[in-house]
Scaffold this motif. Structure first.
Motif, short mmCIF file in Angstrom:
data_model
loop_
_atom_site.label_atom_id
_atom_site.label_comp_id
_atom_site.label_asym_id
_atom_site.label_seq_id
_atom_site.Cartn_x
_atom_site.Cartn_y
_atom_site.Cartn_z
N SER A 1 38.04 35.78 45.09
CA SER A 1 38.53 37.08 45.55
C SER A 1 38.90 37.99 44.39
O SER A 1 38.78 39.21 44.48
CB SER A 1 39.72 36.91 46.49
OG SER A 1 40.80 36.28 45.83
N ALA A 2 39.34 37.40 43.27
CA ALA A 2 39.65 38.21 42.08
C ALA A 2 38.37 38.78 41.48
O ALA A 2 38.40 39.81 40.81
CB ALA A 2 40.41 37.37 41.05
N TYR A 3 37.27 38.11 41.71
CA TYR A 3 35.97 38.60 41.26
C TYR A 3 35.41 39.62 42.25
O TYR A 3 35.02 40.71 41.89
CB TYR A 3 34.99 37.42 41.09
CG TYR A 3 33.62 37.84 40.63
CD1 TYR A 3 33.36 38.01 39.28
CD2 TYR A 3 32.59 38.05 41.54
CE1 TYR A 3 32.10 38.39 38.85
CE2 TYR A 3 31.34 38.43 41.11
CZ TYR A 3 31.09 38.60 39.77
OH TYR A 3 29.85 38.99 39.34
N GLU A 4 35.40 39.25 43.53
CA GLU A 4 34.77 40.10 44.54
C GLU A 4 35.59 41.34 44.89
O GLU A 4 35.02 42.39 45.21
CB GLU A 4 34.52 39.29 45.81
CG GLU A 4 33.47 38.21 45.62
CD GLU A 4 33.32 37.31 46.84
OE1 GLU A 4 34.19 37.35 47.75
OE2 GLU A 4 32.34 36.54 46.87
N ASN A 5 36.91 41.25 44.82
CA ASN A 5 37.76 42.37 45.23
C ASN A 5 38.34 43.14 44.06
O ASN A 5 38.33 44.37 44.06
CB ASN A 5 38.90 41.87 46.13
CG ASN A 5 38.38 41.22 47.39
OD1 ASN A 5 37.38 41.61 47.94
ND2 ASN A 5 39.07 40.18 47.84
N ALA A 6 38.87 42.44 43.06
CA ALA A 6 39.53 43.12 41.94
C ALA A 6 38.53 43.74 40.97
O ALA A 6 38.71 44.87 40.53
CB ALA A 6 40.46 42.16 41.20
N LYS A 7 37.47 43.01 40.64
CA LYS A 7 36.52 43.51 39.65
C LYS A 7 35.92 44.87 40.03
O LYS A 7 35.88 45.77 39.19
CB LYS A 7 35.41 42.48 39.39
CG LYS A 7 34.42 42.93 38.33
CD LYS A 7 33.31 41.91 38.15
CE LYS A 7 32.29 42.35 37.12
NZ LYS A 7 31.61 43.60 37.46
#
Length: 171
Positions: A36-42
């Protein structure tokens, strides 16, 4: 608790010089390696031209819910910083010396060998450290980021106890 006054005597204000190597900064960090840090934050960071440090728990790579090697490689190729968050995300103070060394050394070794990067820092899981853990971290890493909430002031800066401002869903 009431109206009154305070007399003071014998005090002074002293200027504390800022070390010439200290540059104020804000850094964004994301722990664990959640997908989720990759898919949402990035995408949000990219939209604002911000970069972040992702502290990766290497033993969780490719576990459902966590990033895989390709996603970490993509972060690196897009200018993101990748640092260590141990192999298995344990409470470091509960480990014996051999297991502590394994968690600290192997996560760094994995990231460096798989991605061709230099890993200088670690964020301890849960911020769980004591003097024994910090002493070991100092032999392997250039800095340590914890979870204690405060600001890193020039005159009290400790690169082995980087302080944070946590963001929660309600922030």
């Amino acid at each position: 608790n009431s109206v009154g006054y305070l007399n003071v005597d014998d005090y002074q204000i002293t200027l504390i010089p800022v070390p010439s190597t200290f540059t104020p900064m804000v850094s964004i960090t994301l722990d664990d390696g959640w997908v989720s840090a990759y898919e949402n934050a990035k995408p949000i960071l990219d939209a604002h031209n911000f970069k972040a440090t992702y502290y990766i728990t290497t033993g969780l790579l490719s576990v459902p819910g966590y990033m895989n090697d390709q996603q970490v490689a993509n972060l690196i190729s897009n200018g993101y910083d990748i640092q260590s968050h141990t192999v298995n995300h344990p409470f470091l103070t509960s480990l014996n010396d051999a297991d502590l060394e394994y968690e600290l050394v192997q996560s760094k070794a994995y990231l460096e060998s798989h991605f061709g990067i230099t890993v200088n820092g670690i964020a301890s899981p849960y911020g769980d450290v004591d003097q024994r853990v910090i002493d070991k971290i100092k032999t392997i890493y250039s800095y340590h980021r914890g979870v204690q909430s405060d600001f890193n002031y020039a005159n009290t800066f400790d690169k082995y106890n980087l302080l944070v401002q946590n963001l929660e869903l309600s922030t």
